[in-house]
Design a protein around this motif. Structure first.
Motif, mmCIF file in Angstrom:
data_model
loop_
_atom_site.group_PDB
_atom_site.id
_atom_site.type_symbol
_atom_site.label_atom_id
_atom_site.label_comp_id
_atom_site.label_asym_id
_atom_site.label_seq_id
_atom_site.Cartn_x
_atom_site.Cartn_y
_atom_site.Cartn_z
ATOM 1 N N ARG A 466 46.814 37.657 40.858
ATOM 2 C CA ARG A 466 45.695 37.462 41.930
ATOM 3 C C ARG A 466 44.755 38.587 41.797
ATOM 4 N NH1 ARG A 466 51.273 36.459 43.666
ATOM 5 N NH2 ARG A 466 51.159 38.675 44.213
ATOM 6 N N TRP A 467 43.572 37.993 41.782
ATOM 7 C CA TRP A 467 42.374 38.734 41.559
ATOM 8 C C TRP A 467 41.481 38.866 42.833
ATOM 9 C CZ3 TRP A 467 42.124 41.961 37.076
ATOM 10 C CH2 TRP A 467 43.123 41.616 36.278
ATOM 11 N N VAL A 468 41.003 40.091 42.962
ATOM 12 C CA VAL A 468 40.101 40.585 44.184
ATOM 13 C C VAL A 468 38.819 40.924 43.506
ATOM 14 C CG1 VAL A 468 39.550 41.771 46.215
ATOM 15 C CG2 VAL A 468 42.086 40.997 45.697
ATOM 16 N N ALA A 469 37.750 40.492 43.955
ATOM 17 C CA ALA A 469 36.417 41.022 43.151
ATOM 18 C C ALA A 469 35.920 42.360 43.873
ATOM 19 C CB ALA A 469 35.233 39.933 43.540
ATOM 20 N N ALA A 470 35.458 43.219 43.084
ATOM 21 C CA ALA A 470 35.275 44.631 43.495
ATOM 22 C C ALA A 470 33.691 44.390 43.448
ATOM 23 C CB ALA A 470 35.735 45.399 42.557
ATOM 24 N N GLY A 471 33.036 44.516 44.676
ATOM 25 C CA GLY A 471 31.698 44.387 44.566
ATOM 26 C C GLY A 471 31.155 42.884 43.886
ATOM 27 N N GLY A 472 29.673 42.752 43.697
ATOM 28 C CA GLY A 472 29.271 41.603 43.416
ATOM 29 C C GLY A 472 28.691 41.882 41.847
ATOM 30 N N ALA A 473 27.747 40.848 41.538
ATOM 31 C CA ALA A 473 27.177 40.851 40.089
ATOM 32 C C ALA A 473 26.593 42.077 39.755
ATOM 33 C CB ALA A 473 26.668 39.671 39.790
ATOM 34 N N PHE A 474 26.569 42.358 38.422
ATOM 35 C CA PHE A 474 25.941 43.648 38.002
ATOM 36 C C PHE A 474 24.953 43.271 36.733
ATOM 37 C CE2 PHE A 474 29.957 44.272 36.416
ATOM 38 C CZ PHE A 474 29.871 44.739 35.012
ATOM 39 N N PRO A 475 23.844 43.744 36.366
ATOM 40 C CA PRO A 475 23.127 43.350 35.302
ATOM 41 C C PRO A 475 23.618 43.764 33.958
ATOM 42 C CG PRO A 475 21.883 44.973 36.586
ATOM 43 C CD PRO A 475 23.076 44.853 37.353
ATOM 44 N N LEU A 476 23.335 42.988 33.007
ATOM 45 C CA LEU A 476 23.776 43.486 31.690
ATOM 46 C C LEU A 476 22.374 43.455 30.741
ATOM 47 C CD1 LEU A 476 26.528 40.856 30.718
ATOM 48 C CD2 LEU A 476 26.687 43.240 31.625
ATOM 49 N N ALA A 477 22.046 44.400 30.049
ATOM 50 C CA ALA A 477 20.650 44.765 29.448
ATOM 51 C C ALA A 477 20.903 45.440 28.224
ATOM 52 C CB ALA A 477 19.574 45.310 30.417
#
Length: 515
Positions: A466-477
Motif C-alpha cells: 500500500r503506497w502513499v504519494a509523497a508530494g506531487g510530480a517533479f520535473p525531469l530534465a
C-alpha cells in the motif's frame, strides 16, 4: 507542490520483479532504436573476433569508463569499468567545496591490436591518457601523454603504428598525433583537416580509403571525410543529422563483412542514447540507412547478426554479493570507510558523509534511469538512522528529488521530500513538502519516472503493498551547463551536516517497467 498529497496506490510489492524496461531486440529478427533507453553517451564500439565492446562516458562517477559487451550489436550487458577510481584530486573527492560534475572522463576511444585493448581518454583539464590491458575485465595500466587531445580518436594500423585524431578545442581544426611504438609519447603532431564545428573524431580504414568521422552537434550531426592518406587531402560529406539519427559516432564491421553505424542522440531528460543503423556503400562512401530510405537512422531494422537471445544491463540488486554490482557507480570517488556490504550480509550499509546537501554529499550511489517509463522500489531498514542524518532515495541531475528519512534529538523519525534545482550559482531548493511523521523500522520508497512526459513521482510504503504519494510530480530534465551532463540518475544517499554515527541499511533495489 502544495502540501503532501495522500493517495493510496495499489501497486505490487518489490520482490524480484523483471528488470526489463526497454527491449531493443524485438524477437522477430529486428531491433528498434535506441539500443539502450538510458544515458550511454559518446559511444565507441569495436569488434574483436565475434565479440563487440562498447565504451561510454562516465564523467566524475566512479568506477569510470564503463565497458559493455555484446555478440550481436543489439543485446548488451555490462562488462567492466576501465578506471576503478579517478585521480586523487580534491574535486574528485568533493573536498574543500569543489566538485567534478560535468568533468572527469568523457569521449573515450577504444581500440584493439595484437592481443591488447587500448582506451584513449582526456580527463577535463588534464593530459590524454592511454589505458591498456590484455583482458578487457582489467586490470588496466595507464600512461599519460605530454598534451591534451580533445575527444581523442585512437587509430592503430595493422603494423602497430598508432595515431590520435583530435579536433582541438572543438573549433574544427583536426590534428593528427602520431605515437611511438609503445603508445607512450607523441612523435609527430600536425594539422590534417578542417571541418567547421567538428569534434569527437573517429578513424576507420576500409579498402584503399581512410574514413574520418566527426560530430557536428546542433548543426549537421555527423560527417564523414575520406582520404588515401591519414594526412589528407580529405574530402567531406554529411552523413546523418540530429533529426535523422544524431551525432558522434562511426562504423563497426561484422565478421561476415557487413558494416553497421552507431551514433549518439540527444534524447532529452533521459540523456544521450545510442542508435544503430544499417550502412551500405555507394562509390566507396558509406550511406546510413537503407537504399529505400538513405541518410536516415531507421527506427526499426533487421538485426545485423541473428541467433542471439535477449540480454540487458543489470539493474535490480538484492546486495547479496560482497561486491557492488557493475550497474552502480558513486557520484565521485567514495570514502570506503562509510559504506559496506559485509557489516550486515545481504544489505548495503551507508554511513552518512559530512555535507550540507545532496549536491555536496560524497558516497551517493547512482544508477542510470531507464526509459521510456520505469518504476524503482527500494526496501530500507531505517532503525540505524541517527539525529541529523538525512538518508533516502530519489533522483539526481538538473532536478534532484529525494524522499529522505531524518530523526530529531528525541529519536522521532520523519520523511521529507524536496526538489533541488541545479543553477549557474549552485543548487537551490525548488520545492519542499511538509515533513511526514513515520513510525517503524522498515520503509519502502518508490520512484516513478516517465520520460514521455518528463515527470517523476515519489511514494512510500510500510509494507511494500500500500503506497502513499509523497508530494506531487517533479520535473525531469537534462542540462549540460548546470546539471551533471548526464541523464537522470536514480540515487541512494546518506549525509549529515555534522559527523554522525548513524547508518542506513538497504535491503534491495528493484527496477521494472511502469504499469
Amino acid at each position: 507542490m502544495t502540501g503532501v498529497a495522500v493517495l493510496a496506490m495499489a501497486l505490487a510489492a518489490g520482490g524480484p520483479a523483471s528488470a526489463q524496461v526497454w527491449r531493443s531486440d524485438q524477437g522477430d529478427g529486428t531491433y528498434r532504436n535506441p539500443l539502450l533507453f538510458a544515458d550511454y553517451p559518446d559511444p565507441d564500439i569495436i569488434r574483436v573476433g565475434s565479440d563487440y565492446y562498447f565504451v561510454t562516458t562516465t564523467f566524475a562517477n566512479a568506477p569510470g569508463l564503463t565497458l559493455l559487451h555484446s555478440k550481436d550489436l543489439v543485446n548488451w550487458r555490462l562488462f567492466s569499468h576501465v578506471v576503478p577510481r579517478l585521480d586523487d584530486r580534491p574535486d574528485y573527492r568533493l573536498d574543500n567545496g569543489k566538485d567534478a560534475y560535468r568533468r572527469g572522463l568523457f569521449a573515450a576511444s577504444l581500440r584493439y591490436h595484437d592481443g591488447t585493448f587500448y582506451v584513449a581518454v582526456t580527463p577535463v583539464g588534464q593530459n590524454t591518457r592511454i589505458y591498456r590491458s590484455r583482458d578487457p575485465r582489467g586490470p588496466w595500466v595507464m600512461n599519460e601523454l605530454d598534451r591534451e587531445a580533445f575527444d581523442p580518436g585512437l587509430f592503430i594500423e595493422p603494423d602497430g603504428t598508432a595515431y590520435i585524431a583530435t579536433a582541438i578545442g572543438s573549433d574544427g581544426t583536426i590534428r593528427l598525433l602520431k605515437l611511438d611504438p609503445g603508445l607512450r609519447r607523441v612523435v609527430d603532431d600536425r594539422k590534417v583537416h578542417y571541418n567547421a564545428g567538428a569534434e569527437g573524431s573517429k578513424i576507420i580504414r576500409r579498402g584503399q580509403y581512410y574514413y574520418l568521422f566527426n560530430a557536428i552537434p546542433r548543426r549537421l550531426g555527423l560527417t564523414v571525410s575520406r582520404a588515401h592518406s591519414l594526412y589528407g587531402p580529405w574530402e567531406t560529406r554529411p552523413q546523418v543529422d540530429d533529426r535523422s539519427g544524431g551525432h558522434q559516432g562511426a562504423l563497426v564491421d561484422t565478421a561476415d563483412g557487413k558494416w553497421v553505424g552507431f551514433v549518439m542522440l540527444d534524447a532529452g531528460s533521459i540523456g544521450r542514447t545510442t542508435n544503430l543503423s544499417p550502412v551500405f556503400w555507394q562509390d566507396d562512401w558509406p550511406v546510413w540507412g537503407t537504399p529505400d530510405a538513405p541518410g536516415r537512422v531507421p527506427e526499426r531494422a533487421a538485426k545485423p547478426i541473428a541467433g542471439f537471445p535477449f540480454a540487458e544491463p543489470a539493474t535490480s540488486d538484492d546486495f547479496s554479493s560482497a561486491k557492488l554490482g557493475q550497474q552502480w557507480q558513486w557520484n565521485h570517488n567514495p570514502d570506503d570507510t562509510r559504506w559496506s556490504l559485509t557489516q550486515r550480509p545481504g544489505f548495503l550499509r551507508l554511513r552518512p558523509t559530512r555535507a550540507d546537501g545532496l549536491w555536496r554529499a560524497r558516497n551517493t550511489l547512482t544508477q542510470k534511469a531507464q526509459g521510456p517509463r520505469s518504476r524503482a522500489e527500494v526496501k530500507l531498514d531505517i532503525s540505524g538512522i541517527a539525529a541529523g542524518d538525512r538518508c533516502g532515495f530519489g533522483t539526481f541531475g538538473q532536478y534532484s528529488a529525494t524522499l529522505a528519512v531524518s530523526r530529531d534529538d528525541r529519536g522521532a523519525a520523519r520523511l521529507a521530500m524536496d526538489v533541488i534545482e541545479s543553477t549557474e550559482t549552485g543548487p537551490v531548493v525548488k520545492d519542499r513538502a511538509p515533513p511526514i511523521a513515520f513510525a517503524g523500522s522498515t520503509l519502502w520508497i518508490g520512484l516513478d519516472l516517465d520520460f514521455t512526459t518528463d515527470q517523476g513521482r515519489l511514494s512510500y510504503s510500510r509494507d511494500g503493498k500500500r503506497w502513499v504519494a509523497a508530494g506531487g510530480a517533479f520535473p525531469l530534465a537534462f542540462a549540460w551547463r548546470t546539471g551533471t551532463f548526464q541523464g537522470q540518475q536514480m540515487v541512494l544517499s546518506c549525509y549529515n551536516a555534522k559527523p554522525g554515527n548513524g547508518y542506513l541499511d538497504i535491503d534491495r533495489f528493484t527496477l521494472r517497467a511502469a504499469r
